[in-house]
Design an enzyme around this catalytic site. Structure first.
Site, PDB file in Angstrom:
ATOM      1  N   GLU A 112       6.340 -12.697  -2.654  1.00 39.71           N
ATOM      2  CA  GLU A 112       6.836 -11.721  -1.672  1.00 39.71           C
ATOM      3  C   GLU A 112       6.884 -12.375  -0.303  1.00 39.71           C
ATOM      4  O   GLU A 112       6.321 -13.468  -0.107  1.00 39.71           O
ATOM      5  CB  GLU A 112       5.934 -10.476  -1.660  1.00 39.71           C
ATOM      6  CG  GLU A 112       6.082  -9.656  -2.931  1.00 39.71           C
ATOM      7  CD  GLU A 112       5.230  -8.400  -2.968  1.00 39.71           C
ATOM      8  OE1 GLU A 112       4.324  -8.264  -2.119  1.00 39.71           O
ATOM      9  OE2 GLU A 112       5.458  -7.567  -3.846  1.00 39.71           O
ATOM     10  N   HIS A 236       9.105  -0.982   6.228  1.00 39.09           N
ATOM     11  CA  HIS A 236       9.508  -1.856   5.118  1.00 39.09           C
ATOM     12  C   HIS A 236      11.009  -2.092   5.260  1.00 39.09           C
ATOM     13  O   HIS A 236      11.766  -1.152   5.492  1.00 39.09           O
ATOM     14  CB  HIS A 236       9.190  -1.176   3.782  1.00 39.09           C
ATOM     15  CG  HIS A 236       9.210  -2.114   2.610  1.00 39.09           C
ATOM     16  ND1 HIS A 236      10.362  -2.686   2.148  1.00 39.09           N
ATOM     17  CD2 HIS A 236       8.214  -2.575   1.815  1.00 39.09           C
ATOM     18  CE1 HIS A 236      10.080  -3.466   1.112  1.00 39.09           C
ATOM     19  NE2 HIS A 236       8.771  -3.421   0.896  1.00 39.09           N
ATOM     20  N   ARG A 287       7.600  -9.011   7.097  1.00 34.09           N
ATOM     21  CA  ARG A 287       8.359  -7.752   7.155  1.00 34.09           C
ATOM     22  C   ARG A 287       8.850  -7.357   8.535  1.00 34.09           C
ATOM     23  O   ARG A 287       9.924  -6.777   8.668  1.00 34.09           O
ATOM     24  CB  ARG A 287       7.450  -6.621   6.684  1.00 34.09           C
ATOM     25  CG  ARG A 287       7.426  -6.552   5.243  1.00 34.09           C
ATOM     26  CD  ARG A 287       6.634  -5.386   4.797  1.00 34.09           C
ATOM     27  NE  ARG A 287       6.437  -5.636   3.387  1.00 34.09           N
ATOM     28  CZ  ARG A 287       5.549  -5.044   2.647  1.00 34.09           C
ATOM     29  NH1 ARG A 287       4.744  -4.155   3.189  1.00 34.09           N
ATOM     30  NH2 ARG A 287       5.447  -5.327   1.387  1.00 34.09           N
ATOM     31  N   HIS A 348       6.460   2.470   6.337  1.00 34.80           N
ATOM     32  CA  HIS A 348       5.876   2.123   5.035  1.00 34.80           C
ATOM     33  C   HIS A 348       4.350   2.077   5.053  1.00 34.80           C
ATOM     34  O   HIS A 348       3.708   2.454   4.077  1.00 34.80           O
ATOM     35  CB  HIS A 348       6.423   0.759   4.627  1.00 34.80           C
ATOM     36  CG  HIS A 348       5.916   0.236   3.320  1.00 34.80           C
ATOM     37  ND1 HIS A 348       6.192   0.858   2.118  1.00 34.80           N
ATOM     38  CD2 HIS A 348       5.157  -0.846   3.018  1.00 34.80           C
ATOM     39  CE1 HIS A 348       5.637   0.172   1.126  1.00 34.80           C
ATOM     40  NE2 HIS A 348       4.981  -0.858   1.639  1.00 34.80           N
ATOM     41  N   ARG A 383       0.987  -6.177   8.539  1.00 33.73           N
ATOM     42  CA  ARG A 383       0.351  -6.479   7.251  1.00 33.73           C
ATOM     43  C   ARG A 383       1.204  -7.406   6.392  1.00 33.73           C
ATOM     44  O   ARG A 383       2.411  -7.210   6.264  1.00 33.73           O
ATOM     45  CB  ARG A 383       0.105  -5.180   6.484  1.00 33.73           C
ATOM     46  CG  ARG A 383      -0.363  -5.400   5.075  1.00 33.73           C
ATOM     47  CD  ARG A 383      -0.743  -4.100   4.424  1.00 33.73           C
ATOM     48  NE  ARG A 383       0.386  -3.270   4.091  1.00 33.73           N
ATOM     49  CZ  ARG A 383       1.045  -3.335   2.927  1.00 33.73           C
ATOM     50  NH1 ARG A 383       0.715  -4.234   2.018  1.00 33.73           N
ATOM     51  NH2 ARG A 383       2.022  -2.494   2.688  1.00 33.73           N
TER      52      ARG A 383
HETATM   53  P1  FAD Z   1      -3.983   6.551  -1.024  1.00 34.25           P
HETATM   54  O1  FAD Z   1      -3.725   5.905  -2.311  1.00 34.25           O
HETATM   55  O2  FAD Z   1      -2.804   6.939  -0.198  1.00 34.25           O
HETATM   56  O3  FAD Z   1      -4.827   7.856  -1.362  1.00 34.25           O
HETATM   57  C1  FAD Z   1      -5.137   8.790  -0.369  1.00 34.25           C
HETATM   58  C2  FAD Z   1      -5.984   9.877  -0.997  1.00 34.25           C
HETATM   59  O4  FAD Z   1      -6.537  10.686   0.029  1.00 34.25           O
HETATM   60  C3  FAD Z   1      -5.220  10.807  -1.909  1.00 34.25           C
HETATM   61  O5  FAD Z   1      -6.022  11.096  -3.037  1.00 34.25           O
HETATM   62  C4  FAD Z   1      -5.060  12.067  -1.076  1.00 34.25           C
HETATM   63  O6  FAD Z   1      -4.969  13.248  -1.830  1.00 34.25           O
HETATM   64  C5  FAD Z   1      -6.347  12.047  -0.295  1.00 34.25           C
HETATM   65  N1  FAD Z   1      -6.321  12.806   0.956  1.00 34.25           N
HETATM   66  C6  FAD Z   1      -5.594  12.572   2.064  1.00 34.25           C
HETATM   67  N2  FAD Z   1      -5.857  13.511   3.000  1.00 34.25           N
HETATM   68  C7  FAD Z   1      -6.763  14.351   2.444  1.00 34.25           C
HETATM   69  C8  FAD Z   1      -7.403  15.529   2.894  1.00 34.25           C
HETATM   70  N3  FAD Z   1      -7.176  16.069   4.105  1.00 34.25           N
HETATM   71  N4  FAD Z   1      -8.270  16.138   2.059  1.00 34.25           N
HETATM   72  C9  FAD Z   1      -8.523  15.647   0.803  1.00 34.25           C
HETATM   73  N5  FAD Z   1      -7.935  14.530   0.343  1.00 34.25           N
HETATM   74  C10 FAD Z   1      -7.071  13.908   1.154  1.00 34.25           C
HETATM   75  N6  FAD Z   1       0.385  -2.152  -1.171  1.00 34.25           N
HETATM   76  C11 FAD Z   1       0.165  -3.278  -1.872  1.00 34.25           C
HETATM   77  O7  FAD Z   1      -0.827  -3.974  -1.644  1.00 34.25           O
HETATM   78  N7  FAD Z   1       1.039  -3.653  -2.859  1.00 34.25           N
HETATM   79  C12 FAD Z   1       2.153  -2.937  -3.161  1.00 34.25           C
HETATM   80  O8  FAD Z   1       2.910  -3.297  -4.058  1.00 34.25           O
HETATM   81  C13 FAD Z   1       2.421  -1.766  -2.417  1.00 34.25           C
HETATM   82  N8  FAD Z   1       3.535  -1.025  -2.658  1.00 34.25           N
HETATM   83  C14 FAD Z   1       3.696   0.144  -1.992  1.00 34.25           C
HETATM   84  C15 FAD Z   1       4.795   0.957  -2.314  1.00 34.25           C
HETATM   85  C16 FAD Z   1       4.958   2.180  -1.694  1.00 34.25           C
HETATM   86  C17 FAD Z   1       6.146   3.041  -2.034  1.00 34.25           C
HETATM   87  C18 FAD Z   1       4.008   2.607  -0.728  1.00 34.25           C
HETATM   88  C19 FAD Z   1       4.166   3.927  -0.041  1.00 34.25           C
HETATM   89  C20 FAD Z   1       2.934   1.803  -0.403  1.00 34.25           C
HETATM   90  C21 FAD Z   1       2.770   0.574  -1.023  1.00 34.25           C
HETATM   91  N9  FAD Z   1       1.675  -0.243  -0.733  1.00 34.25           N
HETATM   92  C22 FAD Z   1       1.477  -1.389  -1.433  1.00 34.25           C
HETATM   93  C23 FAD Z   1       0.620   0.230   0.153  1.00 34.25           C
HETATM   94  C24 FAD Z   1      -0.538   0.774  -0.704  1.00 34.25           C
HETATM   95  O9  FAD Z   1      -0.008   1.456  -1.816  1.00 34.25           O
HETATM   96  C25 FAD Z   1      -1.418   1.718   0.082  1.00 34.25           C
HETATM   97  O10 FAD Z   1      -1.755   1.177   1.319  1.00 34.25           O
HETATM   98  C26 FAD Z   1      -2.697   1.999  -0.693  1.00 34.25           C
HETATM   99  O11 FAD Z   1      -2.381   2.456  -1.983  1.00 34.25           O
HETATM  100  C27 FAD Z   1      -3.540   3.013   0.034  1.00 34.25           C
HETATM  101  O12 FAD Z   1      -4.597   3.383  -0.824  1.00 34.25           O
HETATM  102  P2  FAD Z   1      -5.717   4.343  -0.277  1.00 34.25           P
HETATM  103  O13 FAD Z   1      -6.720   4.468  -1.355  1.00 34.25           O
HETATM  104  O14 FAD Z   1      -6.165   3.912   1.055  1.00 34.25           O
HETATM  105  O15 FAD Z   1      -4.962   5.746  -0.063  1.00 34.25           O
HETATM  106  C1  SIN Z   2       6.648  -3.865  -2.126  1.00 30.84           C
HETATM  107  O1  SIN Z   2       6.574  -3.856  -3.354  1.00 30.84           O
HETATM  108  O2  SIN Z   2       7.587  -4.324  -1.474  1.00 30.84           O
HETATM  109  C2  SIN Z   2       5.517  -3.286  -1.377  1.00 30.84           C
HETATM  110  C3  SIN Z   2       4.464  -4.278  -1.280  1.00 30.84           C
HETATM  111  C4  SIN Z   2       3.525  -3.903  -0.182  1.00 30.84           C
HETATM  112  O3  SIN Z   2       3.699  -2.895   0.503  1.00 30.84           O
HETATM  113  O4  SIN Z   2       2.581  -4.658   0.019  1.00 30.84           O
END
Ligand code: FAD
Ligand code: SIN
Length: 530
Positions: A112, A236, A287, A348, A383
């Site tokens: 990537e 993104h 990015r 993103h 990032r």
């Molecule tokens: P999340 O997985 O967003 O979970 C948040 C949790 O908090 C959820 O369960 C939600 O219900 C809960 N929550 C929020 N507010 C409240 C509230 N008020 N009360 C109770 N619960 C609450 N990163 C990578 O490293 N590789 C990738 O390939 C990648 N691809 C991505 C693709 C997309 C489309 C997106 C949007 C992001 C991508 N990212 C990627 C970024 C990565 O997915 C996220 O940064 C990461 O998953 C965040 O995880 P987290 O556990 O911090 O929060």
């Molecule tokens: C992607 O698959 O392009 C997302 C990867 C990332 O957000 O780190």
């Protein structure tokens, strides 16, 4: 007395990693505001970065991370995360995540932007879903973990919420709105971990799910935590441009596997590959650079989108590497094996957040944070791709280990006041809440986007303050609803983003302003104090 020791708000990669680690010794309660898989984790496509290729080194992953981060990363954090990455991947393999493998059984690594090596482990182009599934399964089968979906945390409980209010800043759990009963419940805990994800929905166009409203950042700020680097909202480069489907990501791995960005019909030079004119790394530049280049071409030529084209690769290769995207696009009438994909940049990732140390500790005793809600020093001003899930695993575990090691120093929660439920809902005002949601996301997109000016930021600040007064009024007078809780948080977070952006008088990483186009000599974090 509650029947759990620790409260985790969030059931994505960070929250569930922490829960599974803590459940070896403690009773853990996990809240999610919608379905358990409703966060960004399940939507992740590209994969997870780790040094696994022969010839790759920790130093190289550290250097790439700091190069993307435009010098603002904290080196100690970068080293900590990068060096723990191979172990974190092994733990996921042990949980049963079915990563793609080569014929010899080694993990398949894709590439990537910003990475100088093949470094990304993945499950086709739907890595997040596989990770979420495996973590949920491990948590569901663990008798020490209780997971409660559809509970919207409203605010952290601090010393001022005691039956006998005090002036301290200890955190003792949270109040949450139970969507099924319509009532607010008290969840006391000796330690609380915020794992609530990012704030992408502050913007009109975002790849993030509906619930990414920055709740954890807003709750921590109101409770008294410092919030850092909120101006660095990541856009993104390649979100699908489609009038019906507004937030479908086209993974960076499409560029990693050879996809080119080209000008579409309507441009003076359709089919022209423009990225080599912006950066020597062309489509594989970090990015911020690619998103800004696309934005520049779209504005310069009055386009709606640009093209991402991987049709020069074998159709079988494309279908095999990107099965989810291929099927999704086919359903929309686009065959990516024979034609280019229309794409635009979209919000993103939230690089800033609740300031934490290497143990996931925030400023407040009893409160930890991990994952996208936090600012650990890993990402700096931008990032690096696929470093985010990695941060969730490393810091989810670090926070859990610190709580475990310091358990005896965490006192039992005191008696907590019940939530005041005497206020009533006014249905007329609910319509206004929806309008305000839309308004804030629109002006953040228009005024606080990829290219900024002081004048536009000031306009945004003015509008945020007007909305804040209006929403404070509803909040003070009406019964809370999930939409009102989120709107209040969106406004808080928008205010933090705009304030941080106004205070940075330089351009660095994701923050680009035409009023201060140069990077300052010294790299300084933006730290907002409540
Ligand atoms: P999340 O997985 O967003 O979970 C948040 C949790 O908090 C959820 O369960 C939600 O219900 C809960 N929550 C929020 N507010 C409240 C509230 N008020 N009360 C109770 N619960 C609450 N990163 C990578 O490293 N590789 C990738 O390939 C990648 N691809 C991505 C693709 C997309 C489309 C997106 C949007 C992001 C991508 N990212 C990627 C970024 C990565 O997915 C996220 O940064 C990461 O998953 C965040 O995880 P987290 O556990 O911090 O929060
Ligand atoms: C992607 O698959 O392009 C997302 C990867 C990332 O957000 O780190």
């Amino acid at each position: 007395m509650s029947d759990h020791d620790i409260l985790i708000i969030g059931s994505g990669a960070a929250g569930l990693t922490a829960a599974i680690t803590l459940a070896e010794k403690f009773k853990v309660l996990v809240l999610a505001k919608g379905e358990l898989s409703g966060g960004s984790t399940a939507w992740a496509q590209g994969g997870i970065a780790a040094v696994l290729e022969p010839g790759d080194t920790f130093e190289s992953h550290i250097a790439d991370t700091m190069d993307a981060g435009a010098g603002l990363n904290r080196r100690e954090t970068v080293e900590f995360v990068v060096e723990n990455a191979p172990r974190a991947i092994q733990r996921l393999v042990d949980f049963g995540v079915p990563f793609n493998v080569e014929d010899d059984g080694d993990l398949h690594l894709t590439r990537e932007g910003g990475h100088s090596h093949r470094r990304i482990v993945h499950v086709d182009d739907a890595t997040g879903w596989a990770v979420q599934e495996a973590l949920e399964k491990a948590a569901e089968t663990n008798p020490n973990i209780t997971m409660l979906p559809h509970m919207v945390a409203i605010d952290l409980i601090t010393d001022r919420h005691r039956e006998e209010p005090q002036g301290g800043s200890h955190v003792w759990g949270a109040y949450a709105f139970n969507k099924a009963s319509g009532h607010v419940e008290v969840f006391p805990a000796r330690a609380t971990i915020l794992a609530t994800g990012g704030a992408g929905r502050t913007y009109l166009f975002s790849t993030a799910p509906r619930g990414a409203t920055g709740d954890g950042i807003a709750m921590a700020w109101r409770a008294g935590c410092r919030i850092s680097n909120m101006e660095f909202m990541q856009f993104h480069p390649t979100c699908l441009y489609n009038l019906e489907v507004k937030n479908f990501l086209i993974t960076e791995a499409v560029r990693g596997e050879g996809g080119h960005l080209k000008l579409p019909q309507g441009a003076p030079d359709p089919g022209y590959r423009f990225m080599p004119g912006f950066d020597r790394r062309a489509e594989l530049a970090p990015r911020d650079i690619v998103a800004r280049a696309i934005d520049h071409e779209i504005k310069r030529l009055g386009l709606d989108y640009v093209h991402l084209d991987i049709s020069h690769r074998e159709p079988e290769f494309v279908r095999e590497h990107f099965p989810t995207i291929y099927e999704k696009l086919l359903g929309l009438g686009i065959d990516m094996t024979t034609e280019p994909i229309p794409v635009v940049p979209a919000q993103h990732y939230t690089c800033g957040g609740v300031l934490i140390d290497l143990n996931g500790k925030t400023d407040l005793p009893g409160l930890y944070a991990a994952g996208e809600v936090s600012e650990s020093g890993l990402h700096g001003a931008n990032r690096l791709a696929s470093n985010s899930l990695l941060e969730c695993f490393v810091f989810g575990e670090a926070a859990a280990n610190h709580i475990s090691a310091h358990w005896d120093g965490l006192p039992e929660p005191p008696d907590i006041r019940a939530w005041d439920e005497s206020r009533v809902t006014d249905s007329d005002e609910e319509v206004v809440v929806h309008h305000n949601w839309r308004e804030i996301r629109r002006f953040m997109w228009d005024y606080v986007g990829i290219v900024r000016t002081t004048k536009r930021l000031e306009r945004a600040q003015h509008r945020v303050e007007l909305l804040r007064r209006e929403v404070d009024d509803y909040y003070g007078n009406f019964r809370v609803t999930p939409d009102l809780i989120e709107l209040r948080n969106l406004i808080e977070v928008a205010a933090l983003i705009v304030r941080s952006a106004l205070s940075r008088q330089e351009s660095r990483g994701l923050h680009y302003t035409t009023d201060y186009p140069e990077r300052a000599d010294e790299a300084v974090d933006t730290v907002l104090q409540p």
